[in-house]
Design a protein around this motif. Structure first.
Motif, PDB file in Angstrom:
ATOM      1  N   ASP A 224       0.553  -2.632   5.233  1.00 33.62           N
ATOM      2  CA  ASP A 224       0.722  -1.450   5.640  1.00 33.62           C
ATOM      3  C   ASP A 224      -0.358  -1.320   6.882  1.00 33.62           C
ATOM      4  OD1 ASP A 224       0.689   1.956   6.422  1.00 33.62           O
ATOM      5  OD2 ASP A 224       1.219   2.590   4.095  1.00 33.62           O
TER       6      ASP A 224
ATOM      7  N   HIS B 298       7.248   0.565   1.436  1.00 27.02           N
ATOM      8  CA  HIS B 298       5.992   0.903   0.505  1.00 27.02           C
ATOM      9  C   HIS B 298       6.142   0.212  -1.098  1.00 27.02           C
ATOM     10  CE1 HIS B 298       5.020   3.196   3.596  1.00 27.02           C
ATOM     11  NE2 HIS B 298       3.585   4.059   2.800  1.00 27.02           N
TER      12      HIS B 298
ATOM     13  N   TRP C 255       3.443  -1.835  10.483  1.00 30.85           N
ATOM     14  CA  TRP C 255       3.012  -2.879   9.475  1.00 30.85           C
ATOM     15  C   TRP C 255       2.796  -4.191  10.590  1.00 30.85           C
ATOM     16  CZ3 TRP C 255       3.213  -1.021   4.534  1.00 30.85           C
ATOM     17  CH2 TRP C 255       3.884   0.094   4.288  1.00 30.85           C
TER      18      TRP C 255
ATOM     19  N   HIS D 154      -3.169   6.204   7.027  1.00 29.58           N
ATOM     20  CA  HIS D 154      -3.293   6.534   5.522  1.00 29.58           C
ATOM     21  C   HIS D 154      -3.677   5.810   4.367  1.00 29.58           C
ATOM     22  CE1 HIS D 154       1.205   6.544   5.591  1.00 29.58           C
ATOM     23  NE2 HIS D 154       0.966   5.800   5.281  1.00 29.58           N
TER      24      HIS D 154
ATOM     25  N   HIS E  10      -1.936   7.717  -1.652  1.00 25.15           N
ATOM     26  CA  HIS E  10      -1.131   7.008  -0.247  1.00 25.15           C
ATOM     27  C   HIS E  10       0.237   6.986  -1.502  1.00 25.15           C
ATOM     28  CE1 HIS E  10      -0.904   2.945   2.155  1.00 25.15           C
ATOM     29  NE2 HIS E  10       0.350   3.831   2.390  1.00 25.15           N
TER      30      HIS E  10
HETATM   31 MN   MN3 Z   1       1.783   4.094   3.852  1.00 30.41          MN
END
Ligand code: MN3
Length: 200
Positions: free
Chosen positions: A162, A79, A127, A166, A28
């Motif tokens: 998130d 992120h 998100w 993934h 990630h």
């Molecule tokens: Mn992500």
């Protein structure tokens, strides 16, 4: 200057006991987040209008049109925050934040339930966020794909999670609700959220 991958504020193995394994963070952070940065740098290199702009400026100036520059800049921005929102000592809500959550969101249990529901109900990738709105009140919101509250103008981010697959597939398979329950109970860095609240 090119955008760079920020180091994680903990070891990649540090969140294993909190429900996020080393392989998840390896992929990630090292692959997915890096890929957004590499793509963004490629767009900046080719477009003089983007050169010299901060990440915030790029996110805000491309939010209306959307498209690949916005998607990758938004994901870089998201992120950077997300890594701060995880902690090997997560899950404990400090006093000032708890008081504010109780005043604005009906208590900690209701906050957790509503935050989880925001993440579960985000169709596809995206998100969930805890933000401080311009009215001074906390609010729970969600955004699709690479968007975020900076782009939508919904307020200052205190906490974000998130919900792209993934982020949870190795640890929780298809069980997004379990990933989110674990986030609010064990993994969320509420100290970071309180620090953002106090700095606002
Ligand atoms: Mn992500």
């Amino acid at each position: 200057m090119a955008f760079e991958l920020p180091p994680l504020p903990y070891a990649k193995s540090a969140l294993g006991a909190k429900g996020m394994c080393e392989e998840t963070l390896d992929l990630h952070h090292g692959k997915h987040h890096q890929a957004y940065i590499t793509a963004l740098n490629g767009f900046v290199e080719k477009d003089p209008a983007l050169q010299g702009k901060s990440l915030d400026e790029i996110v805000k100036s491309t939010a209306g049109a959307g498209g690949p520059v916005f998607n990758n800049a938004g994901q870089h921005w998201n992120h950077i925050i997300f890594w701060q929102c995880l902690s090997p000592n997560g899950g404990g809500i400090p006093g000032a934040l708890e008081k504010k959550i109780t005043e604005d969101l009906g208590g900690v249990a209701k906050f957790k339930e509503d935050f989880k529901a925001a993440g579960v109900s985000q169709f596809g990738s995206g998100w969930a966020w805890l933000v401080l709105g311009s009215d001074g009140k906390l609010k729970i919101t969600k955004t699709p794909n690479g968007s975020n509250p900076l782009a939508t103008g919904e307020g200052k981010v205190l906490l974000g999670v998130d919900v792209w697959e993934h982020s949870y597939y190795l640890d929780f398979r298809n069980r997004r609700p379990d990933y989110l329950q674990n986030f609010v109970d064990a993994l969320a860095n509420y100290e970071y959220a309180e620090a953002q609240l106090k700095a606002a």
